[in-house]
Design a protein around this motif. Structure first.
Motif, PDB file in Angstrom:
ATOM      1  N   UNK A  91     -11.183   3.751  28.280  1.00  0.00           N
ATOM      2  CA  UNK A  91     -10.255   4.542  29.075  1.00  0.00           C
ATOM      3  C   UNK A  91      -8.917   4.601  28.356  1.00  0.00           C
ATOM      4  N   UNK A 105      -4.781   6.109  28.504  1.00  0.00           N
ATOM      5  CA  UNK A 105      -3.709   6.454  29.428  1.00  0.00           C
ATOM      6  C   UNK A 105      -2.444   6.822  28.668  1.00  0.00           C
ATOM      7  N   UNK A 121       1.599   6.828  29.506  1.00  0.00           N
ATOM      8  CA  UNK A 121       2.668   6.443  30.410  1.00  0.00           C
ATOM      9  C   UNK A 121       3.990   6.961  29.855  1.00  0.00           C
ATOM     10  N   UNK A 131       8.132   6.213  30.006  1.00  0.00           N
ATOM     11  CA  UNK A 131       9.084   5.181  30.380  1.00  0.00           C
ATOM     12  C   UNK A 131      10.498   5.659  30.072  1.00  0.00           C
ATOM     13  N   UNK A 142      13.713   1.631  32.844  1.00  0.00           N
ATOM     14  CA  UNK A 142      12.742   1.736  33.944  1.00  0.00           C
ATOM     15  C   UNK A 142      11.388   1.218  33.505  1.00  0.00           C
ATOM     16  N   UNK A 143      10.460   1.176  34.444  1.00  0.00           N
ATOM     17  CA  UNK A 143       9.110   0.715  34.130  1.00  0.00           C
ATOM     18  C   UNK A 143       8.219   1.902  33.771  1.00  0.00           C
ATOM     19  N   UNK A 144       7.088   1.648  33.121  1.00  0.00           N
ATOM     20  CA  UNK A 144       6.186   2.748  32.759  1.00  0.00           C
ATOM     21  C   UNK A 144       5.617   3.449  33.983  1.00  0.00           C
ATOM     22  N   UNK A 162       2.706   6.347  35.099  1.00  0.00           N
ATOM     23  CA  UNK A 162       1.502   7.014  34.623  1.00  0.00           C
ATOM     24  C   UNK A 162       1.664   8.534  34.629  1.00  0.00           C
ATOM     25  N   UNK A 209     -10.936   9.880  30.146  1.00  0.00           N
ATOM     26  CA  UNK A 209     -12.055   8.985  29.882  1.00  0.00           C
ATOM     27  C   UNK A 209     -13.139   9.621  29.017  1.00  0.00           C
ATOM     28  N   UNK A 261       4.185   6.149  26.054  1.00  0.00           N
ATOM     29  CA  UNK A 261       3.341   5.033  25.662  1.00  0.00           C
ATOM     30  C   UNK A 261       1.880   5.402  25.805  1.00  0.00           C
ATOM     31  N   UNK A 315      -7.758   0.820  27.387  1.00  0.00           N
ATOM     32  CA  UNK A 315      -8.448  -0.325  27.982  1.00  0.00           C
ATOM     33  C   UNK A 315      -9.816  -0.418  27.337  1.00  0.00           C
ATOM     34  N   UNK A 367      -4.457  -3.692  29.391  1.00  0.00           N
ATOM     35  CA  UNK A 367      -4.086  -2.488  28.675  1.00  0.00           C
ATOM     36  C   UNK A 367      -3.461  -2.898  27.351  1.00  0.00           C
ATOM     37  N   UNK A 369      -1.141  -1.456  24.428  1.00  0.00           N
ATOM     38  CA  UNK A 369      -0.192  -0.356  24.264  1.00  0.00           C
ATOM     39  C   UNK A 369       0.153  -0.107  22.810  1.00  0.00           C
TER      40      UNK A 369
END
Lengths: 111, 115
Positions: free
Chosen positions: A32, A34, A36, A38, A42-44, A46, A51, A88, A92, A99, A101
Motif C-alpha cells: 500500500x 500513501x 501525505x 505536511x 503541522x502533522x501529516x 493524508x 493499492x 511525503x 506499508x 509506514x 516514509x
C-alpha cells in the motif's frame, strides 16, 4: 539504498501549473502506498492512497502506481499557493502498522 | 468523528528526565503507531500497538517504550532523555493496522524539547 526515496527538491511551480512528485521504493512486497501533505509545524495529512497499478484520481490530485518499476507518483493539477507544503510518500510492507516514509519533497507554488 | 488527539502538545524537559506522551485514537480505531520526526532523520517508526499488545517495533533504544489500554488509548515513555530526543512525536491510528489498505491518520503531535 534508502527504502523509500523521493525526488530531490525543493520543487517550485507557478500557480496553475502541474506539479509532479515522484517516489521509488525498494521492497517488492510493499502493498500500500500513501501520499501525505505536511504544512510547516503541522502533522501529516493524508491526500491519497493507492493499492493497485494504474492511476487514481481525486479532484486535482492523481496518484500513479507502477509496481513492476517500484514507482509511485503524485500529480497536482492547477497548483495553488495553498498547495505549498512538504509532500511525503509512505509505503506499508509486510509489518504491522509501520509506514516507511521518504524524506519528503518541498513544493512551493508561486503566484 | 473526532480525530486523533495527543497530549501535551509541547514539552520542555532536561537531560536525564523522563517523559510520557499520550495519544487517543479515532473512535473505533484499534491500532496506534508512534513516529519520531526530526529534520535530520525524517519520520521514523517507533512502535505499533493493537489490542494492548505491541506487534511491531522500530529501531530505537529501550529507553523508548509504550503501552496501550483497553480503550485503545496509548502512551509512550522516554526515559533518561538525551538532547537527540528533541523531536516531534506523532501518533497515528488506523482500524486494524493490517498490512494492506489500512490508512493511518495522524494526530497533531507532541513537540518535545530536551535542554
Amino acid at each position: 539504498q534508502k527504502e523509500v526515496e523521493q525526488n530531490s527538491g525543493p520543487l517550485s511551480v507557478p500557480e496553475g501549473a502541474i506539479a509532479s512528485l515522484n517516489c521509488t521504493y525498494s521492497d517488492r512486497v510493499s502493498q500500500s502506498f500513501f501520499w501525505y501533505r505536511q504544512y510547516s509545524g503541522k502533522s501529516p495529512e493524508l491526500i491519497m492512497s493507492i493499492y493497485s497499478n494504474g492511476d487514481k484520481e481525486d479532484g486535482r490530485f492523481t496518484a500513479q502506481l507502477n509496481k513492476a518499476s517500484q514507482y509511485v507518483s503524485l500529480l497536482i493539477r492547477d497548483s495553488q499557493p495553498s498547495d505549498s507544503a512538504t509532500y511525503l510518500c509512505a509505503v506499508i510492507g509486510t509489518s504491522y502498522g509501520k509506514l516507511t516514509f521518504g524524506q519528503g519533497t518541498i513544493l512551493t507554488v508561486h503566484p | 468523528k473526532a480525530g486523533v488527539t495527543q497530549t501535551p502538545r509541547y514539552l520542555i524537559k532536561t537531560r536525564g528526565q523522563q517523559v510520557t506522551l499520550s495519544c487517543s485514537p479515532i473512535s473505533g480505531h484499534r491500532s496506534v503507531s508512534w513516529y519520531q520526526q526530526t529534520p535530520g532523520q525524517g519520520l521514523q517508526f517507533l512502535f505499533e500497538y493493537f489490542s494492548e499488545t505491541q506487534r511491531n517495533k522500530g529501531n530505537f533504544p529501550g529507553r523508548f517504550s509504550g503501552r496501550q489500554f483497553s480503550n485503545s488509548r496509548s502512551e509512550m515513555n522516554v526515559s533518561t532523555l538525551e538532547l537527540g530526543d528533541s523531536a516531534l512525536y506523532l501518533c497515528a491510528s488506523s482500524l486494524e493496522g493490517a498490512r494492506s489498505t489500512d490508512t493511518q491518520y495522524f494526530g497533531p503531535g507532541t513537540r518535545l524539547t530536551v535542554l
